[in-house]
Design an enzyme around this catalytic site. Structure first.
Site, PDB file in Angstrom:
ATOM      1  N   ASP A  32       0.806  -1.228   0.000  1.00 48.81           N
ATOM      2  CA  ASP A  32       0.000   0.000   0.000  1.00 48.81           C
ATOM      3  C   ASP A  32       0.837   1.276   0.000  1.00 48.81           C
ATOM      4  O   ASP A  32       0.363   2.328  -0.379  1.00 48.81           O
ATOM      5  CB  ASP A  32      -0.935   0.017   1.226  1.00 48.81           C
ATOM      6  CG  ASP A  32      -0.187  -0.202   2.554  1.00 48.81           C
ATOM      7  OD1 ASP A  32       1.044  -0.350   2.531  1.00 48.81           O
ATOM      8  OD2 ASP A  32      -0.848  -0.237   3.608  1.00 48.81           O
ATOM      9  N   HIS A  33       2.104   1.172   0.405  1.00 44.50           N
ATOM     10  CA  HIS A  33       2.889   2.392   0.587  1.00 44.50           C
ATOM     11  C   HIS A  33       3.508   2.872  -0.720  1.00 44.50           C
ATOM     12  O   HIS A  33       3.232   3.956  -1.187  1.00 44.50           O
ATOM     13  CB  HIS A  33       3.991   2.161   1.632  1.00 44.50           C
ATOM     14  CG  HIS A  33       3.515   2.346   3.038  1.00 44.50           C
ATOM     15  ND1 HIS A  33       2.521   1.584   3.595  1.00 44.50           N
ATOM     16  CD2 HIS A  33       3.903   3.215   4.016  1.00 44.50           C
ATOM     17  CE1 HIS A  33       2.308   1.980   4.850  1.00 44.50           C
ATOM     18  NE2 HIS A  33       3.142   2.965   5.127  1.00 44.50           N
ATOM     19  N   ASP A  88       3.919  -1.202  11.404  1.00 48.53           N
ATOM     20  CA  ASP A  88       3.542   0.145  11.008  1.00 48.53           C
ATOM     21  C   ASP A  88       3.006   0.835  12.260  1.00 48.53           C
ATOM     22  O   ASP A  88       2.215   0.245  13.005  1.00 48.53           O
ATOM     23  CB  ASP A  88       2.468   0.130   9.917  1.00 48.53           C
ATOM     24  CG  ASP A  88       2.298   1.513   9.345  1.00 48.53           C
ATOM     25  OD1 ASP A  88       2.875   1.795   8.282  1.00 48.53           O
ATOM     26  OD2 ASP A  88       1.609   2.338   9.982  1.00 48.53           O
ATOM     27  N   ARG A 110       0.447  13.042  10.015  1.00 45.25           N
ATOM     28  CA  ARG A 110       1.789  13.579  10.306  1.00 45.25           C
ATOM     29  C   ARG A 110       2.092  14.749   9.382  1.00 45.25           C
ATOM     30  O   ARG A 110       1.798  14.671   8.190  1.00 45.25           O
ATOM     31  CB  ARG A 110       2.861  12.496  10.115  1.00 45.25           C
ATOM     32  CG  ARG A 110       2.783  11.445  11.179  1.00 45.25           C
ATOM     33  CD  ARG A 110       3.939  10.466  11.139  1.00 45.25           C
ATOM     34  NE  ARG A 110       3.818   9.615  12.302  1.00 45.25           N
ATOM     35  CZ  ARG A 110       3.984   8.299  12.300  1.00 45.25           C
ATOM     36  NH1 ARG A 110       4.330   7.669  11.193  1.00 45.25           N
ATOM     37  NH2 ARG A 110       3.838   7.604  13.401  1.00 45.25           N
ATOM     38  N   SER A 136       7.373   6.950  12.941  1.00 44.40           N
ATOM     39  CA  SER A 136       7.111   5.664  12.292  1.00 44.40           C
ATOM     40  C   SER A 136       7.827   4.499  12.970  1.00 44.40           C
ATOM     41  O   SER A 136       8.688   4.675  13.834  1.00 44.40           O
ATOM     42  CB  SER A 136       7.548   5.731  10.827  1.00 44.40           C
ATOM     43  OG  SER A 136       8.896   5.333  10.717  1.00 44.40           O
ATOM     44  N   ARG A 145       9.604   2.375  11.146  1.00 41.02           N
ATOM     45  CA  ARG A 145      10.609   1.865  10.191  1.00 41.02           C
ATOM     46  C   ARG A 145      11.907   1.512  10.909  1.00 41.02           C
ATOM     47  O   ARG A 145      12.546   2.364  11.522  1.00 41.02           O
ATOM     48  CB  ARG A 145      10.823   2.852   9.042  1.00 41.02           C
ATOM     49  CG  ARG A 145      11.530   4.136   9.366  1.00 41.02           C
ATOM     50  CD  ARG A 145      11.425   5.134   8.220  1.00 41.02           C
ATOM     51  NE  ARG A 145      10.043   5.582   8.076  1.00 41.02           N
ATOM     52  CZ  ARG A 145       9.680   6.808   7.729  1.00 41.02           C
ATOM     53  NH1 ARG A 145      10.576   7.714   7.423  1.00 41.02           N
ATOM     54  NH2 ARG A 145       8.403   7.140   7.638  1.00 41.02           N
TER      55      ARG A 145
HETATM   56  C1  MIC Z   1       4.529   6.374   8.251  1.00 42.95           C
HETATM   57  O1  MIC Z   1       3.368   6.774   8.306  1.00 42.95           O
HETATM   58  O2  MIC Z   1       5.502   7.049   8.610  1.00 42.95           O
HETATM   59  C2  MIC Z   1       4.774   4.979   7.696  1.00 42.95           C
HETATM   60  C3  MIC Z   1       5.397   5.160   6.370  1.00 42.95           C
HETATM   61  O3  MIC Z   1       3.545   4.326   7.535  1.00 42.95           O
HETATM   62  C4  MIC Z   1       5.667   4.227   8.682  1.00 42.95           C
HETATM   63  C5  MIC Z   1       6.134   2.928   8.186  1.00 42.95           C
HETATM   64  C6  MIC Z   1       7.280   3.015   7.206  1.00 42.95           C
HETATM   65  O4  MIC Z   1       8.162   3.850   7.377  1.00 42.95           O
HETATM   66  O5  MIC Z   1       7.287   2.222   6.264  1.00 42.95           O
HETATM   67  C7  MIC Z   1       5.019   4.006  10.054  1.00 42.95           C
HETATM   68  O6  MIC Z   1       4.182   4.795  10.454  1.00 42.95           O
HETATM   69  O7  MIC Z   1       5.412   3.084  10.766  1.00 42.95           O
HETATM   70 FE1  SF4 Z   2       0.295   4.974   5.109  1.00 46.67          FE
HETATM   71 FE2  SF4 Z   2       1.667   5.649   7.300  1.00 46.67          FE
HETATM   72 FE3  SF4 Z   2       0.302   7.475   5.932  1.00 46.67          FE
HETATM   73 FE4  SF4 Z   2      -0.994   5.667   7.299  1.00 46.67          FE
HETATM   74  S1  SF4 Z   2       0.351   7.238   8.134  1.00 46.67           S
HETATM   75  S2  SF4 Z   2      -1.456   6.334   5.217  1.00 46.67           S
HETATM   76  S3  SF4 Z   2       0.296   3.885   7.045  1.00 46.67           S
HETATM   77  S4  SF4 Z   2       2.073   6.328   5.194  1.00 46.67           S
END
Ligand code: MIC
Ligand code: SF4
Length: 639
Positions: free
Chosen positions: A64-65, A119, A379, A532, A534
């Site tokens: 999905d990302h 996530d 965010r 996140s 990650r």
């Molecule tokens: C995010 O919203 O920052 C992400 C991208 O969903 C991350 C996961 C990632 O870095 O792949 C998260 O929230 O954990």
């Molecule tokens: Fe995707 Fe992270 Fe954004 Fe949610 S906050 S939509 S999981 S990138």
């Protein structure tokens, strides 16, 4: 003794420890989920554990990302994920099916179950009465291998909801209000448990918006009761048989209580560049807007997009604004198509994007230079949109539509008559983009050339020496440590390559300097590593030779990731000592035996500083052997 709802679900899954705040507990995990950007590493780690099939009730792998497929790399990652899923018994959600959290909520979430996801917004499932926690990929891989998930038992903060939301305010305003009170650190080591008469006025997707963004307070997770509203949601999904009633005991005492009168909630907005920089929309009206993005795991449910369609119907988006819409799932999208509401959205002038995360993590739709972008996301860290100079605001779908229509930040109550959104008795449910694993798997797991083996992990040396490579301020996010966006995210399966981007926008010479100096230390402020899950934000610094991070405090998931990959996370015993270390200083840490209290010498300044390893014995033992993967591998080899 009376129990909170969180305690009840935790008690049913407890395999180690006591449910007392501050105690280390081990939890049995029912469901796991991964997404493509964290999933490739998680599955490389799972493969390294040598376990033939997942041991959970259900494990899911979503794409999905990053679905841009600018070259072979994303596509190869997706193929690898699909092969691994088939081999190890994991349900695979194909690219285009939608965002992991939204799909899990619709199709799989079950009241009273536990979910661990790679996530940070995994707590979305709390809207369904689950204990749903975000973690690094390695912790999720371990849960797939049947290991408990270990964490510090949080305090339970009861959030008492009373009254009912007024027209043009919605769940996003509630969580923004909570964030204004708690800040991005206020939820650390807490579970936010919602209760009170206001709960029944919120639908499951609205509850999920609130639990999703509880992550931004730093909370371990958030949870709502499972009631008649939950039952109705499950009925709509054809899953009523999975409903159970769940609530706290009537006479429960919470560690703390926060009261929110929904009646008093007004439209709220988070200003750049932090989700807790919240004001009432009415106080910032009039700021010209260039872009509006509606979607993300926070606000892309059928409820949200039906509201958006109703508010846009028969109107036109300002010609100064680019409005994008991304549905959270194909189910949401299909239902909007079937009802004709998508046409209302398109006719108003919106740009329709693929079902997925998209602009939320800088995958496309980067705003123009200095743009003001209003997003329904969770965010707004500087640069996360892909444009360093952009000013990103976070708001509800209602406020986002008002901004799109008027071309400036506008209180949505000015739109006029409020549409009465009703969710249909039954939604069209179609699971054909989910692949359920066949047994046994025939064939081989295909890996593209960008999928590189994991780096080697070695035990911590007795003496750690080196230079302070970087000193940061408070609230450094993992987006600061390792940015999102299509360029960097296409390297998520390639640690040597992605490591070149560590701290890219904070200090562009960091990676080269770290390599040239043979590694060293990072000094951080409060809440280091917020955001996140990650694990690349720990693994890549480790690859560059970072041996320890000394900070005033750490965010939960990042702290666990540092331990998992053998970076020593230290806190200053005396917070003022932060001032006694500067970038370029030479440090020496006696790490022998990895005791709780350690002495660090600042050679450059001829000072001795007391630092603390504020970890459990289990975590310290992980560090000693060079991280969690080494420990799990050794255990499985013994069997
Ligand atoms: C995010 O919203 O920052 C992400 C991208 O969903 C991350 C996961 C990632 O870095 O792949 C998260 O929230 O954990
Ligand atoms: Fe995707 Fe992270 Fe954004 Fe949610 S906050 S939509 S999981 S990138």
């Amino acid at each position: 003794m009376s129990k909170t709802l969180a305690e009840k679900v935790l008690a049913q899954h407890l395999v180690e420890g006591k449910l007392e705040a501050g105690e280390q507990v081990g939890l049995r995990i029912d469901h796991t989920l991964t997404q493509d950007s964290t999933g490739t590493l998680a599955y490389l780690e799972f493969e390294a554990m040598g376990v033939p099939r997942v041991k959970t009730k259900l494990s899911l792998s979503f794409v999905d990302h990053n679905m841009l497929q600018n070259d072979f790399r994303n596509a190869d990652d997706h193929r690898y994920l699909q092969d691994v899923a088939a081999k190890y018994g994991i349900v695979f959600s194909r690219p285009g099916n939608g965002i992991c959290h939204q799909i899990h909520l619709e199709r799989f979430a079950r009241p009273g179950y536990t979910l661990l996801g790679s996530d940070s917004h995994t707590p979305t499932g709390g809207g369904m009465g689950m204990i749903a926690i975000g973690a690094g990929g390695l912790d999720v891989a371990a849960a797939m291998a049947g290991e408990p998930f270990y964490f510090e038992m949080p305090r339970i903060l009861g959030v008492k909801l009373t009254g009912e939301l007024s027209p043009f305010t919605s769940a996003k305003d509630v969580i923004l209000k909570v964030l204004r009170k708690l800040s991005v650190k206020g939820g650390v080591n807490k579970i936010l448990e919602y209760f009170g008469s206001g709960v029944k006025t919120l639908s499951v997707p609205e509850r999920a918006t609130i639990t999703n963004m509880g992550t931004e307070t730093g909370a371990t997770t958030s949870i709502f009761p499972s009631d008649e509203v939950t039952k109705a949601f499950l009925r709509r999904q054809g899953r009523e048989n999975q409903w159970v009633e769940l609530k706290a005991d009537d006479d429960t005492k919470y560690d703390e209580v926060l009261e929110v009168d929904l009646e008093q909630v007004e439209p709220m907005i988070a200003l750049p560049h932090s989700p807790d920089n919240v004001k009432a929309v009415a106080d910032v009206e009039g700021i010209p807007v260039d872009q509006v993005c509606i979607g993300s795991c926070t606000n892309s449910s059928l409820r949200d997009l039906k509201m958006v369609a109703a508010l846009l119907k028969g109107k036109k988006v300002s010609n100064k604004v680019s409005l994008t819409i991304s549905s959270g799932s194909r189910q949401v999208f299909e239902n909007l198509v079937a009802s004709g509401e998508l046409l209302d959205i398109i006719k108003a002038g919106a740009r329709i994007l693929e079902n997925g995360c998209g602009p939320c993590i800088g995958i496309g739709q980067a705003p123009q230079t200095d743009a003001v972008s209003i997003r329904t996301f969770n965010r707004n860290f500087k640069g996360r949109s892909g444009t360093q100079s952009a000013q990103v605001y976070l708001a509800s779908p209602e406020t986002a539509v008002a901004a799109a229509l008027y071309g400036k930040i506008t209180d949505p109550r000015k739109i006029g008559e409020h549409p009465n959104i009703k969710l249909p008795e039954k939604v069209t449910v179609e699971d054909s983009m989910l692949i359920f694993p066949e047994k046994p798997f025939k064939g081989e797991v295909r890996r593209g050339p960008n999928i590189k083996p994991l780096p080697k992990f070695s035990p911590i040396s007795d003496k750690l020496t080196g230079e302070v490579l970087l000193k940061t301020g408070d609230n450094i996010s993992t987006d600061d440590i390792l940015p999102g966006g299509s360029e960097v995210m296409s390297l998520r399966s390639n640690i040597p390559a992605i490591s070149k981007h560590v701290f890219r926008y904070v200090d562009s010479s960091f990676a080269d300097r770290a390599l040239a100096k043979g590694g060293g230390f990072i000094v951080g402020g409060k809440n280091y590593g917020q955001g996140s899950s990650r694990e690349h934000a720990a693994l890549s610094p480790m690859y560059l030779g970072v041996k320890a991070v000394i900070a005033k405090s750490f965010a939960r998931i990042h702290l666990a990731n540092l331990v998992n990959f053998g970076i020593v996370p230290l806190t200053f015993v005396n917070k003022k000592d932060y001032k006694n270390v500067d970038q370029g200083d030479s440090l020496e840490l006696d790490a022998k035996g990895l005791k709780r209290n350690l002495c660090m010498k600042n050679i450059t300044k001829s000072l001795e500083l007391s630092v603390e390893l504020d970890l459990s014995d289990r975590e310290i033992n992980l560090l000693k052997v060079g991280g969690k993967l080494a420990a799990i591998k050794a255990r499985h080899a013994e069997k």
